[in-house]
Design a protein around this motif. Structure first.
Motif, PDB file in Angstrom:
ATOM      1  N   MET A 126      28.742 -63.420 -26.175  1.00 41.12           N
ATOM      2  CA  MET A 126      27.659 -63.286 -25.565  1.00 41.12           C
ATOM      3  C   MET A 126      27.641 -62.618 -23.975  1.00 41.12           C
ATOM      4  SD  MET A 126      24.382 -64.407 -26.399  1.00 41.12           S
ATOM      5  CE  MET A 126      22.909 -64.980 -25.714  1.00 41.12           C
ATOM      6  N   TYR A 127      27.006 -61.615 -23.935  1.00 39.89           N
ATOM      7  CA  TYR A 127      26.959 -60.885 -22.639  1.00 39.89           C
ATOM      8  C   TYR A 127      26.148 -61.568 -21.576  1.00 39.89           C
ATOM      9  CZ  TYR A 127      29.919 -57.623 -25.211  1.00 39.89           C
ATOM     10  OH  TYR A 127      30.781 -56.973 -25.961  1.00 39.89           O
ATOM     11  N   SER A 128      26.369 -61.278 -20.382  1.00 40.25           N
ATOM     12  CA  SER A 128      25.503 -61.714 -19.200  1.00 40.25           C
ATOM     13  C   SER A 128      24.473 -60.460 -19.016  1.00 40.25           C
ATOM     14  CB  SER A 128      26.354 -61.774 -18.021  1.00 40.25           C
ATOM     15  OG  SER A 128      26.904 -60.722 -17.382  1.00 40.25           O
ATOM     16  N   LYS A 129      23.408 -60.612 -18.388  1.00 37.16           N
ATOM     17  CA  LYS A 129      22.378 -59.347 -18.229  1.00 37.16           C
ATOM     18  C   LYS A 129      23.160 -58.364 -17.596  1.00 37.16           C
ATOM     19  CE  LYS A 129      18.189 -58.658 -16.132  1.00 37.16           C
ATOM     20  NZ  LYS A 129      17.968 -57.241 -16.008  1.00 37.16           N
ATOM     21  N   GLN A 130      23.954 -58.548 -16.507  1.00 40.57           N
ATOM     22  CA  GLN A 130      24.639 -57.613 -15.823  1.00 40.57           C
ATOM     23  C   GLN A 130      25.752 -56.704 -16.984  1.00 40.57           C
ATOM     24  OE1 GLN A 130      27.316 -58.580 -12.908  1.00 40.57           O
ATOM     25  NE2 GLN A 130      27.202 -56.759 -11.766  1.00 40.57           N
ATOM     26  N   GLU A 131      26.399 -57.502 -17.747  1.00 45.11           N
ATOM     27  CA  GLU A 131      27.302 -56.710 -18.851  1.00 45.11           C
ATOM     28  C   GLU A 131      26.300 -56.045 -19.695  1.00 45.11           C
ATOM     29  OE1 GLU A 131      30.454 -60.403 -18.274  1.00 45.11           O
ATOM     30  OE2 GLU A 131      29.397 -60.294 -19.998  1.00 45.11           O
ATOM     31  N   GLN A 132      25.024 -56.584 -19.981  1.00 45.42           N
ATOM     32  CA  GLN A 132      24.369 -55.838 -21.129  1.00 45.42           C
ATOM     33  C   GLN A 132      23.710 -54.467 -20.365  1.00 45.42           C
ATOM     34  OE1 GLN A 132      21.386 -58.625 -22.107  1.00 45.42           O
ATOM     35  NE2 GLN A 132      22.206 -59.393 -23.942  1.00 45.42           N
ATOM     36  N   GLU A 133      23.614 -54.648 -19.295  1.00 43.56           N
ATOM     37  CA  GLU A 133      23.079 -53.473 -18.609  1.00 43.56           C
ATOM     38  C   GLU A 133      24.216 -52.261 -18.451  1.00 43.56           C
ATOM     39  OE1 GLU A 133      19.828 -55.573 -15.667  1.00 43.56           O
ATOM     40  OE2 GLU A 133      22.035 -55.274 -14.704  1.00 43.56           O
ATOM     41  N   GLN A 134      25.239 -52.638 -17.964  1.00 49.46           N
ATOM     42  CA  GLN A 134      26.634 -52.223 -17.977  1.00 49.46           C
ATOM     43  C   GLN A 134      26.748 -51.399 -19.537  1.00 49.46           C
ATOM     44  OE1 GLN A 134      29.583 -54.334 -16.238  1.00 49.46           O
ATOM     45  NE2 GLN A 134      28.534 -54.284 -14.217  1.00 49.46           N
ATOM     46  N   MET A 135      26.828 -52.257 -20.501  1.00 53.60           N
ATOM     47  CA  MET A 135      26.956 -51.585 -21.777  1.00 53.60           C
ATOM     48  C   MET A 135      26.092 -50.555 -22.243  1.00 53.60           C
ATOM     49  SD  MET A 135      27.760 -54.012 -25.190  1.00 53.60           S
ATOM     50  CE  MET A 135      26.268 -54.722 -25.215  1.00 53.60           C
ATOM     51  N   VAL A 136      24.873 -50.590 -22.028  1.00 52.81           N
ATOM     52  CA  VAL A 136      23.998 -49.588 -22.320  1.00 52.81           C
ATOM     53  C   VAL A 136      24.144 -48.426 -21.376  1.00 52.81           C
ATOM     54  CG1 VAL A 136      21.519 -48.943 -22.034  1.00 52.81           C
ATOM     55  CG2 VAL A 136      21.937 -51.213 -22.694  1.00 52.81           C
ATOM     56  N   VAL A 137      24.640 -48.569 -20.193  1.00 53.07           N
ATOM     57  CA  VAL A 137      24.968 -47.409 -19.464  1.00 53.07           C
ATOM     58  C   VAL A 137      26.209 -46.661 -19.953  1.00 53.07           C
ATOM     59  CG1 VAL A 137      25.757 -46.712 -17.007  1.00 53.07           C
ATOM     60  CG2 VAL A 137      23.833 -48.125 -17.127  1.00 53.07           C
ATOM     61  N   MET A 138      26.982 -47.302 -20.319  1.00 50.63           N
ATOM     62  CA  MET A 138      28.548 -46.840 -21.028  1.00 50.63           C
ATOM     63  C   MET A 138      27.997 -46.303 -22.091  1.00 50.63           C
ATOM     64  SD  MET A 138      31.755 -49.175 -21.940  1.00 50.63           S
ATOM     65  CE  MET A 138      30.983 -49.899 -23.272  1.00 50.63           C
ATOM     66  N   ASN A 139      27.545 -46.791 -23.075  1.00 50.12           N
ATOM     67  CA  ASN A 139      27.035 -46.217 -24.195  1.00 50.12           C
ATOM     68  C   ASN A 139      26.372 -45.057 -24.116  1.00 50.12           C
ATOM     69  OD1 ASN A 139      27.732 -47.733 -27.115  1.00 50.12           O
ATOM     70  ND2 ASN A 139      27.415 -49.361 -25.326  1.00 50.12           N
ATOM     71  N   ALA A 140      25.254 -44.889 -23.238  1.00 47.92           N
ATOM     72  CA  ALA A 140      24.639 -43.427 -23.066  1.00 47.92           C
ATOM     73  C   ALA A 140      25.671 -42.647 -22.470  1.00 47.92           C
ATOM     74  CB  ALA A 140      23.625 -43.985 -21.977  1.00 47.92           C
ATOM     75  N   ILE A 141      26.642 -42.894 -21.425  1.00 44.47           N
ATOM     76  CA  ILE A 141      27.510 -41.926 -21.089  1.00 44.47           C
ATOM     77  C   ILE A 141      28.535 -41.539 -22.078  1.00 44.47           C
ATOM     78  CG2 ILE A 141      29.490 -41.638 -19.284  1.00 44.47           C
ATOM     79  CD1 ILE A 141      27.743 -43.298 -17.628  1.00 44.47           C
ATOM     80  N   LEU A 142      29.121 -42.327 -22.828  1.00 45.85           N
ATOM     81  CA  LEU A 142      30.210 -42.071 -24.004  1.00 45.85           C
ATOM     82  C   LEU A 142      29.518 -41.252 -25.037  1.00 45.85           C
ATOM     83  CD1 LEU A 142      32.203 -45.312 -23.826  1.00 45.85           C
ATOM     84  CD2 LEU A 142      32.887 -43.041 -22.888  1.00 45.85           C
ATOM     85  N   CYS A 143      28.396 -41.714 -25.429  1.00 47.76           N
ATOM     86  CA  CYS A 143      27.870 -40.936 -26.684  1.00 47.76           C
ATOM     87  C   CYS A 143      27.421 -39.419 -26.307  1.00 47.76           C
ATOM     88  CB  CYS A 143      26.628 -41.612 -26.970  1.00 47.76           C
ATOM     89  SG  CYS A 143      27.182 -43.350 -27.866  1.00 47.76           S
ATOM     90  N   ASN A 144      27.315 -39.017 -24.978  1.00 45.60           N
ATOM     91  CA  ASN A 144      26.868 -37.861 -24.522  1.00 45.60           C
ATOM     92  C   ASN A 144      28.201 -37.070 -24.127  1.00 45.60           C
ATOM     93  OD1 ASN A 144      23.888 -37.453 -24.817  1.00 45.60           O
ATOM     94  ND2 ASN A 144      24.027 -39.458 -23.828  1.00 45.60           N
ATOM     95  N   GLY A 145      29.226 -37.686 -23.991  1.00 51.41           N
ATOM     96  CA  GLY A 145      30.281 -37.172 -23.653  1.00 51.41           C
ATOM     97  C   GLY A 145      30.350 -35.629 -22.764  1.00 51.41           C
ATOM     98  N   ALA A 146      30.631 -34.812 -23.277  1.00 51.30           N
ATOM     99  CA  ALA A 146      31.029 -33.374 -22.673  1.00 51.30           C
ATOM    100  C   ALA A 146      29.749 -32.775 -22.208  1.00 51.30           C
ATOM    101  CB  ALA A 146      31.795 -32.075 -23.771  1.00 51.30           C
ATOM    102  N   GLN A 147      28.665 -32.984 -22.944  1.00 54.94           N
ATOM    103  CA  GLN A 147      27.380 -32.373 -22.482  1.00 54.94           C
ATOM    104  C   GLN A 147      26.675 -33.167 -21.270  1.00 54.94           C
ATOM    105  OE1 GLN A 147      25.424 -32.976 -26.380  1.00 54.94           O
ATOM    106  NE2 GLN A 147      23.920 -34.163 -25.468  1.00 54.94           N
ATOM    107  N   GLY A 148      27.235 -34.466 -21.148  1.00 49.01           N
ATOM    108  CA  GLY A 148      26.649 -35.061 -19.852  1.00 49.01           C
ATOM    109  C   GLY A 148      25.513 -35.600 -20.340  1.00 49.01           C
ATOM    110  N   ILE A 149      25.097 -36.500 -19.378  1.00 49.64           N
ATOM    111  CA  ILE A 149      23.743 -37.182 -19.426  1.00 49.64           C
ATOM    112  C   ILE A 149      23.136 -37.445 -17.808  1.00 49.64           C
ATOM    113  CG2 ILE A 149      24.751 -39.550 -19.441  1.00 49.64           C
ATOM    114  CD1 ILE A 149      22.521 -40.480 -21.458  1.00 49.64           C
ATOM    115  N   THR A 150      21.786 -37.310 -17.491  1.00 51.44           N
ATOM    116  CA  THR A 150      21.298 -37.276 -16.388  1.00 51.44           C
ATOM    117  C   THR A 150      20.805 -38.877 -16.216  1.00 51.44           C
ATOM    118  OG1 THR A 150      18.904 -36.995 -17.262  1.00 51.44           O
ATOM    119  CG2 THR A 150      20.361 -35.041 -16.402  1.00 51.44           C
TER     120      THR A 150
END
Length: 122
Positions: free
Chosen positions: A1-25
Motif C-alpha cells: 500500500m502506498y501513501s498519497k505522496q508515493e502514489q502522486e510520485q508513482m503517477v509522475v514517474m510513470n508519465a515520464i518513463l512512458c514518454n521517455g525520449a519524446q518527453g512530456i510537458t
C-alpha cells in the motif's frame, strides 16, 4: 500500500518513463494526475508540485546508483534518463491483469517497493 505522496510520485514517474525520449510537458503530467484520481481537477499550474515529485524520485533512484530519473529541457518538458528507464524496466515493471487473468497492461512501481525495509513488511 502506498501513501498519497508515493502514489502522486508513482503517477509522475510513470508519465515520464512512458514518454521517455519524446518527453512530456507539465500539463500532460497534470492530466495524468487528474485522470488517475490522485489530484482533483484544477486550473492551476502544478510546476512546483511536479518538480518536487521529480526531486523526491531522483533521491530514491540515487539509492540504486541511478544519477536521476529525469531531466528538464526547456521550460517545462521532462525527459527520462536512459539509465533510469533501463532500471525501471528490469526492477519496477509490473503487469496488470483483468478479472479473467489476461494481461491488459503494465506499470512501474514506486522505487520504495523494492527497498529491503518495505519488502520485510510484505
Amino acid at each position: 500500500m502506498y501513501s498519497k505522496q508515493e502514489q502522486e510520485q508513482m503517477v509522475v514517474m510513470n508519465a515520464i518513463l512512458c514518454n521517455g525520449a519524446q518527453g512530456i510537458t507539465n500539463e500532460e503530467i497534470k492530466n495524468h494526475l487528474i485522470m488517475s484520481g490522485t489530484i482533483k481537477p484544477t486550473d492551476n499550474e502544478l510546476n512546483n508540485f511536479i518538480r518536487a515529485c521529480v526531486i523526491s524520485l531522483n533521491r530514491r533512484f540515487k539509492k540504486f546508483d541511478i544519477e536521476r530519473l529525469a531531466t528538464r529541457k526547456g521550460i517545462n518538458r521532462w525527459f527520462a534518463e536512459e539509465s533510469a528507464l533501463m532500471f525501471a524496466l528490469e526492477h519496477l515493471m509490473e503487469l496488470i491483469y483483468d478479472e479473467e487473468g489476461n494481461e491488459v497492461g503494465k506499470f512501474f512501481q514506486h522505487p520504495i517497493a523494492i527497498e529491503t525495509e518495505r519488502l520485510g513488511l510484505v
